[in-house]
Design an enzyme around this catalytic site. Sequence first.
Site, PDB file in Angstrom:
ATOM      1  N   THR A  69      75.305  74.844  55.481  1.00  0.00           N
ATOM      2  CA  THR A  69      76.721  75.795  54.664  1.00  0.00           C
ATOM      3  C   THR A  69      76.030  77.294  54.347  1.00  0.00           C
ATOM      4  O   THR A  69      76.351  78.062  54.044  1.00  0.00           O
ATOM      5  CB  THR A  69      77.258  75.271  53.795  1.00  0.00           C
ATOM      6  OG1 THR A  69      76.128  74.741  52.888  1.00  0.00           O
ATOM      7  CG2 THR A  69      77.627  74.298  54.473  1.00  0.00           C
ATOM      8  N   THR A 116      72.503  70.539  55.977  1.00  0.00           N
ATOM      9  CA  THR A 116      72.596  69.102  55.781  1.00  0.00           C
ATOM     10  C   THR A 116      73.169  68.226  56.384  1.00  0.00           C
ATOM     11  O   THR A 116      72.522  66.996  56.263  1.00  0.00           O
ATOM     12  CB  THR A 116      73.636  69.835  54.193  1.00  0.00           C
ATOM     13  OG1 THR A 116      72.641  70.112  52.934  1.00  0.00           O
ATOM     14  CG2 THR A 116      73.872  68.106  53.996  1.00  0.00           C
TER      15      THR A 116
HETATM   16  N1  ASP Z   1      70.366  73.845  52.173  1.00  0.00           N
HETATM   17  C1  ASP Z   1      71.601  73.329  53.211  1.00  0.00           C
HETATM   18  C2  ASP Z   1      71.598  74.788  54.452  1.00  0.00           C
HETATM   19  O1  ASP Z   1      72.328  75.351  53.832  1.00  0.00           O
HETATM   20  C3  ASP Z   1      72.943  73.302  52.625  1.00  0.00           C
HETATM   21  C4  ASP Z   1      73.603  72.877  53.371  1.00  0.00           C
HETATM   22  O2  ASP Z   1      73.523  73.284  55.167  1.00  0.00           O
HETATM   23  O3  ASP Z   1      74.519  72.554  53.101  1.00  0.00           O
HETATM   24  O4  ASP Z   1      71.277  74.476  55.516  1.00  0.00           O
END
Ligand code: ASP
Length: 331
Positions: free
Chosen positions: A83, A12
């Site tokens: 994340t 993200t």
């Molecule tokens: N879907 C994203 C990922 O894990 C979520 C994030 O980065 O907060 O790449």
Amino acid sequence: MKKILLLSTGGTIASVASNAGLVPKETGEELIKMLGKLPYEIQVRDILQLDSSNIQPEEWKLIAQNIYKYRNDYDGIVVSHGTDTMAYTASMLSFMLKNINIPVVLTGSQVPINVVLSDAHDNLRLAFAAAASCPPDIYLAFHNKVMLGCRSVKVRTTNFDAFESVNVPPVATVSSDGLVFNKDDDFQKKHDGNPVLNTKIDAHVSLVKLFPGFDPNLLFAMVDSGCRGIVIEAYGLGGMNFIRRNMVAAIGKLIRQGIPVVASSQCLYERSDLTKYEVGREALLEGAISACDMTSESAITKLMWALGQGMNVNEIAKFFGTNVTGEVSLK
Ligand code: ASP
């Protein structure tokens, strides 16, 4: 000035809006440009551009190889990462890069960096500060906390305070005094040798959350399909049913077939202890291996790594009774 490498992998933090939803597009250079000036000499390498849901063992190896390759050229390394699977990557890196000689800090954000009120800037700044000042280890830095990578878990889907350090306190937190280190750092394993890169793993494992009514025969179906080890998130202290659907007998049979079965707890906090109740003791007698107070992320990655080394059930039981990298507190 400390010299720090940013390895960017997507997530993200690096995403932009598209017709298909958020897609990781920003490069590491772009992240640093939006971050503004920091008191470090920063160099950047884009090694992946993935949503972390797409990060799998192949990517873990690539990230580990890059960290190992550049470990002597920098004072610290920051890995920007999605994340969703960051806690798994952090745990696996802790096993693949034992005794790493510099701080390696994973971070990401809940909101893309190009959004005005993103948490990316704070998290990246924290990660760089940690990479410049923490003792060598694998960390995850998020929302004012620096945590041991192998103890971190994502516990919230959208809140900025998305990660927790489970069963040990964070290594450091942010206050008006800067990064404040936890003085009682006994939980952080002191390194005992040279850095080792060992990316041999066997990912043919499964993580099963037990629920009332689960059919233990499904475990054999998994093994028939190539599964070589199982972590069972059992109830409370690690208890499992043995009436009607006999999990305990199934575990015994699997272990006698050479399939290690690790019992962890569905409770996020505190340890599993199979010795307390009959429902745990029976499983222990059958050879179930206790995950003690490890996170499920650490238990599954530790199992993959152990199988990758060719360990048999007895060796894996011994390995789980060893604190390799700070992932477990043994009584
Ligand atoms: N879907 C994203 C990922 O894990 C979520 C994030 O980065 O907060 O790449």
